[in-house]
Design a protein around this motif. Structure first.
Motif, short mmCIF file in Angstrom:
data_model
loop_
_atom_site.label_atom_id
_atom_site.label_comp_id
_atom_site.label_asym_id
_atom_site.label_seq_id
_atom_site.Cartn_x
_atom_site.Cartn_y
_atom_site.Cartn_z
N LEU A 237 33.42 -36.61 7.34
CA LEU A 237 33.24 -36.63 8.23
C LEU A 237 34.42 -37.23 9.09
CD1 LEU A 237 29.83 -35.55 9.15
CD2 LEU A 237 31.16 -33.56 7.69
N SER A 241 37.65 -35.28 10.93
CA SER A 241 37.28 -34.82 12.84
C SER A 241 38.60 -34.99 12.88
CB SER A 241 36.74 -35.51 13.07
OG SER A 241 36.43 -36.91 13.13
N GLY A 244 40.92 -32.03 13.79
CA GLY A 244 40.47 -30.36 14.09
C GLY A 244 41.14 -30.06 15.51
N ARG A 297 39.34 -32.55 22.66
CA ARG A 297 38.82 -33.08 21.71
C ARG A 297 39.16 -34.65 21.20
NH1 ARG A 297 36.81 -29.86 17.72
NH2 ARG A 297 38.02 -31.32 16.03
#
Length: 318
Positions: A237, A241, A244, A297
């Motif tokens: 993960l 990420s 993203g 983000r």
């Protein structure tokens, strides 16, 4: 709608109509256009200031992001002032040389924008698939060389476009059914065989955006393969990420670009104002959303924005 003007084979001025069929709504349409332009200017200038002043952001990903922000700023400033003058003052007149210059800048800069997105994909590929050599592969010199290569590719491949258009005879009309000077919109006005010009434009589009997109897809296939080989979900993960924000930028940039490109060349049945609106979305939305995507983000950028404005006493953002 303005009546077509009969002109000489090489008119001194073109007339931009804006969005044909929606002239009565130009005033309302100008509101989101102007808002997007202001947000693009503020967001990209802030992003560039943050990356410049924060040493921790002098990494390949953020350096490529600053190049993308510069391209976005120039694209917006090349197209939007004239578009707003059409909407607000019905001033669609643009001299031929200025029209060709605008066309060249917009097409070459969008090619550069695609190249910078590819460079960011390469950065993500090296960071995830070969993390121990990331700093050795993507040195500041390598980043500068890649950036220069992207700029030269866009500048050189698109350089023939204005000269090809300059040589065409425009003996029918000088009215362009568009909000800005675009290669295919100008080609359609010519009263001569434009097969070679269209073929060259198609080849350039493939050599820039087409190949870039293929390489981006391949890089993410390799990234996904590497992530799937990691031993646990907890390790997978965090790796994913980091991609993203870049994936969001890819979707925002390439979706309207491909739709606009394909409908202009292979979709004559598409309603003209739909195509023109999508073409404007391609110029408006990515420059506005790219700094927002990375600002929201990316923790480093959020924290750097707070430090830039000397905001104190706020809890750490996660």
């Amino acid at each position: 709608m303005a009546a077509p003007n009969r002109t000489t084979p090489q008119p001194s001025t073109f007339i931009l109509l804006g969005i044909p069929g929606l002239e009565a709504a130009h005033g309302w349409i100008s509101i989101p256009f102007c808002s997007a332009y202001i947000l693009s200017l503020l967001g990209n200038c802030l992003l560039l200031a943050v990356i410049k002043t924060e040493p921790s952001l002098h990494e390949p990903m953020y350096l490529f992001l600053s190049m993308l922000a510069l391209a976005d700023l120039t694209i917006s400033s090349t197209a939007l002032p004239k578009i707003l003058s059409i909407f607000w003052f019905k001033d669609g007149a643009i001299r031929t040389d200025a029209c060709l210059a605008q066309m060249y800048l917009l097409h070459s800069l969008t090619a550069m924008e695609s190249g910078f997105i590819l460079a960011m994909a390469f950065d993500r590929y090296v960071a995830i698939c070969n993390p121990l050599r990331h700093s050795a592969i993507l040195t500041h010199r390598a980043v500068a060389t890649i950036g220069l290569g992207v700029v030269l590719r866009g500048a050189v491949l698109l350089a023939p476009h204005p000269f090809l258009l300059k040589r065409l005879p425009y003996c029918g009309t000088n009215v362009i059914s568009h909000t800005y000077c675009e290669f295919m919109a100008l080609v359609k006005l010519a009263c001569a065989d434009t097969t070679v010009k269209k073929a060259y434009s198609l080849a350039v589009a493939f050599l820039t955006g087409g190949i870039d997109f293929i390489l981006i897809v391949l890089s993410y296939i390799l990234i996904l393969w590497t992530v799937c080989m990691l031993p646990s979900r907890e390790a997978q993960l965090p790796a994913l990420s980091t991609c993203g924000s870049h994936l969001c930028v890819i979707l925002v940039s390439y979706t309207p670009a491909f739709f606009s490109f394909l409908t202009h060349r292979f979709g004559p049945s598409v309603v003209p104002h739909v195509h023109i609106i999508v073409a404007n979305i391609y110029l408006l939305v990515p420059p506005m959303t790219n700094p927002i995507i990375y600002g929201v983000r990316t923790k480093k950028i959020r924290e750097s924005v707070l430090r830039l404005f000397s905001i104190r006493g706020l809890p750490a953002l996660s």
